[in-house]
Motif scaffolding. Structure first.
Motif, short mmCIF file in Angstrom:
data_model
loop_
_atom_site.label_atom_id
_atom_site.label_comp_id
_atom_site.label_asym_id
_atom_site.label_seq_id
_atom_site.Cartn_x
_atom_site.Cartn_y
_atom_site.Cartn_z
N GLN A 24 0.82 -1.20 0.00
CA GLN A 24 0.00 0.00 0.00
C GLN A 24 0.86 1.26 0.00
O GLN A 24 0.54 2.26 -0.66
CB GLN A 24 -0.94 0.00 1.21
N SER A 25 1.97 1.24 0.73
CA SER A 25 2.85 2.40 0.77
C SER A 25 3.45 2.67 -0.60
O SER A 25 3.53 3.84 -1.06
CB SER A 25 3.96 2.18 1.81
N SER A 26 3.88 1.65 -1.28
CA SER A 26 4.42 1.83 -2.63
C SER A 26 3.36 2.35 -3.59
O SER A 26 3.64 3.21 -4.46
CB SER A 26 4.97 0.48 -3.13
N LYS A 27 2.14 1.87 -3.44
CA LYS A 27 1.05 2.32 -4.31
C LYS A 27 0.75 3.79 -4.08
O LYS A 27 0.54 4.56 -5.04
CB LYS A 27 -0.18 1.46 -4.04
N LEU A 28 0.69 4.21 -2.80
CA LEU A 28 0.43 5.61 -2.51
C LEU A 28 1.55 6.50 -3.04
O LEU A 28 1.33 7.64 -3.50
CB LEU A 28 0.28 5.81 -0.99
N GLU A 29 2.79 6.01 -2.96
CA GLU A 29 3.90 6.79 -3.49
C GLU A 29 3.76 7.00 -5.00
O GLU A 29 3.98 8.10 -5.53
CB GLU A 29 5.21 6.10 -3.16
N ASP A 30 3.36 5.96 -5.70
CA ASP A 30 3.16 6.07 -7.14
C ASP A 30 2.01 7.01 -7.46
O ASP A 30 2.09 7.82 -8.41
CB ASP A 30 2.89 4.68 -7.74
N GLN A 31 0.94 6.91 -6.65
CA GLN A 31 -0.20 7.79 -6.90
C GLN A 31 0.19 9.27 -6.66
O GLN A 31 -0.25 10.18 -7.39
CB GLN A 31 -1.36 7.40 -5.99
N GLY A 32 0.99 9.52 -5.64
CA GLY A 32 1.44 10.90 -5.39
C GLY A 32 2.28 11.43 -6.53
O GLY A 32 2.18 12.61 -6.91
N ARG A 33 3.16 10.60 -7.08
CA ARG A 33 3.98 11.02 -8.20
C ARG A 33 3.10 11.36 -9.41
O ARG A 33 3.33 12.38 -10.12
CB ARG A 33 4.97 9.90 -8.56
N LYS A 34 2.11 10.52 -9.68
CA LYS A 34 1.24 10.78 -10.82
C LYS A 34 0.41 12.07 -10.62
O LYS A 34 0.23 12.86 -11.56
CB LYS A 34 0.31 9.60 -11.05
N ALA A 35 -0.10 12.25 -9.39
CA ALA A 35 -0.89 13.46 -9.13
C ALA A 35 -0.03 14.71 -9.26
O ALA A 35 -0.46 15.77 -9.79
CB ALA A 35 -1.49 13.38 -7.73
N LEU A 36 1.20 14.63 -8.78
CA LEU A 36 2.09 15.78 -8.90
C LEU A 36 2.44 16.05 -10.36
O LEU A 36 2.56 17.22 -10.79
CB LEU A 36 3.35 15.53 -8.08
N ALA A 37 2.57 15.03 -11.16
CA ALA A 37 2.84 15.21 -12.59
C ALA A 37 1.67 15.85 -13.30
O ALA A 37 1.85 16.61 -14.27
CB ALA A 37 3.17 13.85 -13.22
N ARG B 22 -1.72 18.16 -9.71
CA ARG B 22 -2.62 18.07 -8.56
C ARG B 22 -1.76 17.89 -7.31
O ARG B 22 -1.58 16.81 -6.77
CB ARG B 22 -3.56 16.88 -8.71
N GLU B 23 -1.26 19.01 -6.88
CA GLU B 23 -0.40 18.98 -5.69
C GLU B 23 -1.16 18.58 -4.44
O GLU B 23 -0.60 17.94 -3.54
CB GLU B 23 0.24 20.36 -5.52
N ASP B 24 -2.45 18.98 -4.39
CA ASP B 24 -3.25 18.63 -3.22
C ASP B 24 -3.40 17.12 -3.09
O ASP B 24 -3.30 16.54 -2.01
CB ASP B 24 -4.60 19.32 -3.30
N LEU B 25 -3.64 16.43 -4.25
CA LEU B 25 -3.78 14.98 -4.21
C LEU B 25 -2.44 14.31 -3.88
O LEU B 25 -2.38 13.31 -3.16
CB LEU B 25 -4.29 14.47 -5.55
N ALA B 26 -1.38 14.90 -4.41
CA ALA B 26 -0.06 14.33 -4.11
C ALA B 26 0.25 14.47 -2.63
O ALA B 26 0.80 13.54 -1.99
CB ALA B 26 1.00 15.04 -4.95
N ARG B 27 -0.12 15.61 -2.02
CA ARG B 27 0.12 15.80 -0.59
C ARG B 27 -0.70 14.80 0.23
O ARG B 27 -0.21 14.25 1.22
CB ARG B 27 -0.24 17.24 -0.22
#
Length: 265
Positions: free
Chosen positions: A68-81, A84-89
């Motif tokens: 789950q931690s790895s998945k959230l990290e990937d999702q944050g990277r995609k949101a930041l790309a 969507r900084e709010d979603l990445a945060r």
């Protein structure tokens, strides 16, 4: 009163201890101790299995949280790309919370792993002690059985065992009774012979009657002997002639039997 009660208690405990000591079989005690050690070893092994199960469960949870931690990290990277900084945060915040849980589970995992290693080592040591005790137990049992058999054989040969003692007493009683009966029979015979006891059957005789019978029997023999001597002395000539005549008659009879007969026709 208290002194009497204490003394009674001491006597009771002493007798109970003696009875228990007499009833106790070392082989049964050793088997019971070995059984208890096996039960303890089984409990330790069960504890090791429980700890290993808990450790495995933590490892599964750690794997899930790390995924789950790895998945959230990937999702944050995609949101930041995507800007969507709010979603990445938010994704990184959730990942941080998961990381805290992962750290706690890793600490618990290390603790369980250490407990598992300790229990495993204790189980191995206990197994070695149980095996050594089993070998010693069988050796002691064999030695005790051999000593017991040797003692019984020795008691049987020496006659001090309870069973052989009873047999010896029975033989002694039988010999005593036999000797007593023989002595009684001999005493009765002596009393009957001396006339101290009357024979109710009427066959026994007193001393005087026995002496008269003996003299009377001896006189008859002497008289018969004298008569035979007189006959031999008085008729010695007649006897010789009778013997010669008898011999001649026998020869004539034999000759007549040998001569053949001719019947008249």
């Amino acid at each position: 009163m208290s002194g009497v009660m204490k003394r009674m208690g001491m006597i009771f405990r002493a007798k109970a201890n003696k009875a228990l000591d007499r009833a106790e079989d070392p082989r049964e005690t050793l088997d019971y101790s070995y059984q208890k050690q096996l039960e303890l070893l089984q409990k330790v092994r069960r504890g090791v299995a429980d700890v290993a199960t808990s450790r495995k469960r933590l490892e599964l949870q750690l794997g899930q949280l790390q995924g789950q931690s790895s998945k959230l990290e990937d999702q944050g990277r995609k949101a930041l790309a995507l800007g969507r900084e709010d979603l990445a945060r938010e994704a990184l915040s959730r990942r941080a919370a998961l990381q805290q849980q992962v750290s706690d589970l890793e600490a618990q995992h290390q603790t369980l792993q250490g407990e598992e290693e300790k229990l495993t080592l204790a189980a191995q040591r206990l197994q070695a002690k149980v095996d050594a005790f089993r070998t010693k137990k069988e050796t002691i049992k064999a030695t005790y059985t051999a000593a017991q058999a040797q003692t019984r054989i020795g008691e049987a040969f020496s006659g001090i065992s309870e069973e052989m003692g009873d047999v010896g007493l029975a033989i002694q009683r039988a010999e005593d009774k036999t000797a007593q009966l023989q002595a009684r029979a001999g005493a009765i015979d002596e009393l009957l012979a001396s006339g101290a006891l009357d024979d109710q059957s009427g066959t026994a005789k007193d001393d005087i009657a026995a002496e008269l019978d003996r003299i009377s029997g001896g006189s008859d023999v002497e008289l018969e002997l004298q008569r035979m001597k007189a006959e031999l002395a008085g008729g010695s000539g007649n006897g010789q002639q009778a013997i010669e005549g008898g011999q001649n008659g026998a020869d004539a009879q034999q000759q007549s039997q040998d001569t053949p007969r001719f019947d008249k026709q």
